[in-house]
Design a protein around this motif. Structure first.
Motif, PDB file in Angstrom:
ATOM      1  N   PRO A 407       0.847  -1.057  -0.142  1.00 22.12           N
ATOM      2  CA  PRO A 407       0.083   0.028   0.183  1.00 22.12           C
ATOM      3  C   PRO A 407       0.830   1.207   0.078  1.00 22.12           C
ATOM      4  O   PRO A 407       1.955   1.203   0.686  1.00 22.12           O
ATOM      5  CB  PRO A 407      -0.930  -0.133   1.282  1.00 22.12           C
ATOM      6  CG  PRO A 407      -0.673  -1.534   1.603  1.00 22.12           C
ATOM      7  CD  PRO A 407       0.662  -2.278   1.110  1.00 22.12           C
ATOM      8  N   GLY A 408       0.478   2.398  -0.748  1.00 21.34           N
ATOM      9  CA  GLY A 408       1.154   3.376  -0.915  1.00 21.34           C
ATOM     10  C   GLY A 408       2.496   3.450  -1.694  1.00 21.34           C
ATOM     11  O   GLY A 408       2.901   4.433  -1.901  1.00 21.34           O
ATOM     12  N   GLN A 409       2.784   2.354  -2.225  1.00 15.15           N
ATOM     13  CA  GLN A 409       4.032   2.317  -3.021  1.00 15.15           C
ATOM     14  C   GLN A 409       3.660   2.460  -4.586  1.00 15.15           C
ATOM     15  O   GLN A 409       2.816   1.752  -5.219  1.00 15.15           O
ATOM     16  CB  GLN A 409       4.765   0.753  -2.910  1.00 15.15           C
ATOM     17  CG  GLN A 409       5.399   0.798  -1.413  1.00 15.15           C
ATOM     18  CD  GLN A 409       6.361  -0.730  -1.528  1.00 15.15           C
ATOM     19  OE1 GLN A 409       5.726  -1.420  -1.427  1.00 15.15           O
ATOM     20  NE2 GLN A 409       7.431  -0.668  -1.672  1.00 15.15           N
ATOM     21  N   SER A 410       4.181   3.142  -5.255  1.00 16.39           N
ATOM     22  CA  SER A 410       4.055   3.571  -6.646  1.00 16.39           C
ATOM     23  C   SER A 410       4.531   2.614  -7.533  1.00 16.39           C
ATOM     24  O   SER A 410       5.658   2.084  -7.340  1.00 16.39           O
ATOM     25  CB  SER A 410       4.444   4.896  -7.224  1.00 16.39           C
ATOM     26  OG  SER A 410       4.157   5.403  -8.446  1.00 16.39           O
ATOM     27  N   GLY A 411       3.760   1.959  -8.558  1.00 16.67           N
ATOM     28  CA  GLY A 411       4.199   1.263  -9.508  1.00 16.67           C
ATOM     29  C   GLY A 411       3.182   1.016 -10.480  1.00 16.67           C
ATOM     30  O   GLY A 411       2.270   1.794 -10.838  1.00 16.67           O
ATOM     31  N   GLU A 412       3.430  -0.101 -11.667  1.00 13.03           N
ATOM     32  CA  GLU A 412       2.180  -0.060 -12.648  1.00 13.03           C
ATOM     33  C   GLU A 412       1.165  -0.792 -12.145  1.00 13.03           C
ATOM     34  O   GLU A 412       1.049  -1.771 -11.489  1.00 13.03           O
ATOM     35  CB  GLU A 412       3.015  -1.171 -13.509  1.00 13.03           C
ATOM     36  CG  GLU A 412       2.336  -1.091 -15.009  1.00 13.03           C
ATOM     37  CD  GLU A 412       2.867  -1.836 -16.044  1.00 13.03           C
ATOM     38  OE1 GLU A 412       2.493  -1.883 -17.023  1.00 13.03           O
ATOM     39  OE2 GLU A 412       3.850  -2.354 -15.873  1.00 13.03           O
ATOM     40  N   LEU A 413       0.059  -0.267 -12.602  1.00 13.35           N
ATOM     41  CA  LEU A 413      -1.176  -0.670 -12.305  1.00 13.35           C
ATOM     42  C   LEU A 413      -1.604  -1.920 -13.150  1.00 13.35           C
ATOM     43  O   LEU A 413      -1.563  -1.704 -14.716  1.00 13.35           O
ATOM     44  CB  LEU A 413      -2.482   0.271 -12.247  1.00 13.35           C
ATOM     45  CG  LEU A 413      -2.177   1.801 -11.662  1.00 13.35           C
ATOM     46  CD1 LEU A 413      -3.282   2.739 -11.950  1.00 13.35           C
ATOM     47  CD2 LEU A 413      -1.885   1.340 -10.363  1.00 13.35           C
ATOM     48  N   THR A 414      -2.055  -2.795 -12.465  1.00 12.38           N
ATOM     49  CA  THR A 414      -2.324  -4.124 -13.439  1.00 12.38           C
ATOM     50  C   THR A 414      -3.869  -4.453 -13.024  1.00 12.38           C
ATOM     51  O   THR A 414      -4.183  -4.265 -11.913  1.00 12.38           O
ATOM     52  CB  THR A 414      -1.380  -5.380 -13.356  1.00 12.38           C
ATOM     53  OG1 THR A 414      -1.387  -5.901 -11.659  1.00 12.38           O
ATOM     54  CG2 THR A 414      -0.184  -4.893 -13.712  1.00 12.38           C
ATOM     55  N   TRP A 415      -4.436  -5.272 -13.889  1.00 14.26           N
ATOM     56  CA  TRP A 415      -6.073  -5.534 -13.818  1.00 14.26           C
ATOM     57  C   TRP A 415      -6.115  -7.012 -14.383  1.00 14.26           C
ATOM     58  O   TRP A 415      -5.481  -7.441 -15.292  1.00 14.26           O
ATOM     59  CB  TRP A 415      -6.791  -4.580 -14.559  1.00 14.26           C
ATOM     60  CG  TRP A 415      -6.324  -3.137 -14.207  1.00 14.26           C
ATOM     61  CD1 TRP A 415      -5.365  -2.345 -14.891  1.00 14.26           C
ATOM     62  CD2 TRP A 415      -6.960  -2.253 -13.353  1.00 14.26           C
ATOM     63  NE1 TRP A 415      -5.406  -1.098 -14.482  1.00 14.26           N
ATOM     64  CE2 TRP A 415      -6.171  -1.120 -13.271  1.00 14.26           C
ATOM     65  CE3 TRP A 415      -7.977  -2.522 -12.111  1.00 14.26           C
ATOM     66  CZ2 TRP A 415      -6.408   0.008 -12.591  1.00 14.26           C
ATOM     67  CZ3 TRP A 415      -7.921  -1.231 -11.481  1.00 14.26           C
ATOM     68  CH2 TRP A 415      -7.352  -0.223 -11.506  1.00 14.26           C
ATOM     69  N   ARG A 416      -7.058  -7.674 -13.549  1.00 19.65           N
ATOM     70  CA  ARG A 416      -7.746  -8.866 -14.006  1.00 19.65           C
ATOM     71  C   ARG A 416      -9.117  -9.163 -13.565  1.00 19.65           C
ATOM     72  O   ARG A 416      -9.564  -8.533 -12.417  1.00 19.65           O
ATOM     73  CB  ARG A 416      -6.744  -9.744 -13.364  1.00 19.65           C
ATOM     74  CG  ARG A 416      -7.242 -11.546 -13.951  1.00 19.65           C
ATOM     75  CD  ARG A 416      -6.191 -12.557 -13.411  1.00 19.65           C
ATOM     76  NE  ARG A 416      -6.586 -12.686 -11.780  1.00 19.65           N
ATOM     77  CZ  ARG A 416      -5.745 -13.554 -11.196  1.00 19.65           C
ATOM     78  NH1 ARG A 416      -4.832 -14.252 -11.713  1.00 19.65           N
ATOM     79  NH2 ARG A 416      -6.015 -13.521  -9.784  1.00 19.65           N
ATOM     80  N   GLY A 417      -9.910  -9.753 -14.355  1.00 16.57           N
ATOM     81  CA  GLY A 417     -11.259 -10.056 -14.071  1.00 16.57           C
ATOM     82  C   GLY A 417     -12.413  -9.814 -15.240  1.00 16.57           C
ATOM     83  O   GLY A 417     -11.847  -9.689 -16.313  1.00 16.57           O
TER      84      GLY A 417
END
Length: 562
Positions: A407-417
């Motif tokens: 939480p609170g760490q910046s990185g690449e957003l990834t998605w599944r669903g």
């Protein structure tokens, strides 16, 4: 049941509860099945409203059956891809449902594309039928087709080998000869029975910018579009009969999912406009008593700058969804004051996610709209336990290792669903997004302690201008072909009106003198308007910022002239 949040507005809580009460269980359906299921309750309500006509839900369903039969007689079969090159004409929504009845796939084309750009997507999609308007905003699409495929009217198919039929919708005073007209399709008797359609099968292919220098063909399923549109209606707390006005074209998932489909869950209506102007939006709200408008920030600013804004009756207008680029706080404050809005939201999404996947809530304070892009949409009965009730799982990962971050760490957003694209059409088949189903967005950000997403940048070399994604390599390749150009680098630069605009840094070939205005004129003649750089900077090669190995540092180009 969606839980009320601290600070929630009682009216919004009640409206959300009403939606969930009507749809206690999620039922996967094809688009036409969803429309037909609404007819017992909403059949006589207005659905598509223009200045010239009003179509009820029953009218749209009937038209869709007629269009489906007409297209069936043209040879359209399940799995066929049918290209649509139309502005927001009232025929378009019924056409979408008609293709669903046939089990065919709607392929939406950006009508701003020039001939070379359009030739690529037409050929890549492999459409068997193209339904096109005759002209729009000065572009003659029949002449454009002639430039792509000379002799297409008489059956020539040297380039567009999959294309069997072209159906033309005459626009304005256009006189069309030698082509099959849309009225011939519409004159058919209603289709008796729709084919069996898998709700999880492909409904639409929408083209968006890709990382390879050519547009990506994003494949969306019936269920994904309906599921995400339901989450929009629920999260924004649509009231019964909610009326939404927009000019966002329906080849974009924004207007399609957040407007055309989202309103259906409450028996609402849409007022699709053929093109944007601030006065048309204001007149449309007044005339059709719209409750809500969909905008990108350039539109929002233009509306707020309209000098006669106070002369319009905007009492019906309560809400606005303005997204696709950040807006400064003054825009939101001015919208509340000048338009009388009480429910303003922004969001973040992608074509690959069926539109916005996170949104702010109407009850959120104005100041928050400039700091975050939203929280996961409420899924209600369409939600996932694995996503805490949202319609999609997400992870923030390290760009290099793919390791999940805290939480609170910046990185690449990834998605599944279930709202994530089925994959990408490669011209012959659908290619999945990844082996494990996780879609890497290329966008960087983190989730704060309240569950709101904050964007910190993009890893992809793309920018968004006026709501349209621009791939710099496309523009660089075009400018690089201009005589006298040795190198070209295009970057997106923040712009208060457009979100971002393109700046092209061009290095002349030895012995050549380049003129910035000439380069812009060449771009205007051959590229879609949103791809044309706002500024061209002629620069010496020695002045380009580079790494120790000589690689140009594009992110530092704007420092050259600052």
């Amino acid at each position: 049941m969606t839980q009320a949040l601290p600070g929630s507005h009682p009216g919004l809580t009640a409206r959300r509860a009403a939606i969930e009460s009507r749809y206690p269980h999620w039922q996967p359906r094809a688009l036409h099945e969803h429309l037909d299921a609404l007819l017992p309750d909403y059949g006589e309500r207005p659905y598509i409203v223009t200045d010239e006509l009003e179509l009820t839900y029953a009218d749209v369903a009937e038209l869709s059956r007629r269009y489906a039969e007409g297209l069936r007689r043209l040879g359209v079969r399940p799995g066929d891809r049918v290209g649509i090159l139309l502005a927001n004409y009232p025929e378009l929504p019924a056409l979408k449902y008609a293709l669903s009845r046939l089990g065919a796939v709607a392929v939406g084309f950006n009508f701003q594309l020039r001939s070379d750009e359009l030739a690529y997507v037409l050929g890549h999609s492999g459409c068997s039928v193209l339904i096109t308007m005759s002209s729009h905003d000065g572009i003659d699409y029949l002449q454009t087709l002639e430039a792509i495929e000379p002799g297409w009217r008489t059956g020539a198919r040297n380039k567009l080998t999959s294309l069997r039929e072209v159906v033309v919708l005459p626009c304005g005073d256009d006189h069309v000869e030698g082509s099959r007209l849309f009225d011939e399709v519409a004159a058919s008797d209603p289709m008796d029975e729709s084919v069996a359609v898998d709700p999880f099968g492909p409904s639409d292919i929408l083209y968006t910018s890709g990382t390879t220098g050519v547009p990506k063909a994003v494949v969306l399923s019936h269920d994904s579009l309906l599921r995400n549109s339901f989450a929009s209606a629920l999260s924004r707390g649509f009231d019964d009969g909610w009326r939404v006005l927009f000019s966002l074209p329906l080849y974009h998932v924004f207007g399609y999912a957040e407007g055309l489909l989202a309103t259906t869950w409450v028996g609402g209506a849409v007022m699709p406009r053929l093109r944007f102007s601030a006065t048309d939006y204001l007149r449309g709200v007044e005339r059709h008593r719209a409750n809500d408008i969909l905008c990108v920030p350039t539109m929002t600013i233009a509306i707020l700058e309209e000098p006669d804004i106070a002369t319009y009756d905007l009492d019906s207008l309560r809400a606005m969804f303005s997204a696709a680029a950040p807006s400064p706080e003054w825009v939101w404050t001015a919208a509340a004051e000048r338009l009388g809005l009480s429910e303003m939201v922004t969001g973040y999404g992608m074509t690959e996610l069926c539109g916005a996947i996170v949104v702010t809530l109407p009850e959120d304070p104005i100041g928050q709209l400039t700091e975050v892009v939203g929280r996961m949409k409420f899924g209600g009965p369409a939600g996932l336990d694995s996503a805490s009730g949202g319609v999609c799982e997400f992870r923030v990962v390290d760009q290099e290792s793919g390791e999940e971050l805290g939480p609170g760490q910046s990185g690449e957003l990834t998605w599944r669903g279930p709202v994530v694209t089925m994959g990408f059409w490669d011209g012959t088949a659908v290619i999945p997004v990844s082996e494990d189903g996780w879609l890497r967005s290329g966008d960087l950000g983190y989730v704060d302690e309240r569950g709101y997403f904050r964007l910190t940048g993009r890893s992809k070399d793309v920018y968004k201008s006026g709501g349209e994604l621009v791939l710099p390599v496309e523009v660089e390749t075009f400018i690089g072909r201009i005589e006298g150009v040795a190198q070209c680098y295009v970057v997106g630069v923040p712009d208060e009106r457009w979100g971002e605009v393109g700046w092209a840094y061009v290095v002349p070939s030895p012995g050549h003198t380049l003129n910035a205005e000439d380069i812009i004129a060449a771009c205007k003649a051959s590229l879609a308007r949103f791809k044309v750089p706002k500024e061209v900077v002629i620069i010496d090669a020695e002045a380009l910022p580079k790494t120790a190995t000589g690689k140009v540092q594009k992110f530092r180009l704007t420092e050259v002239i600052s």
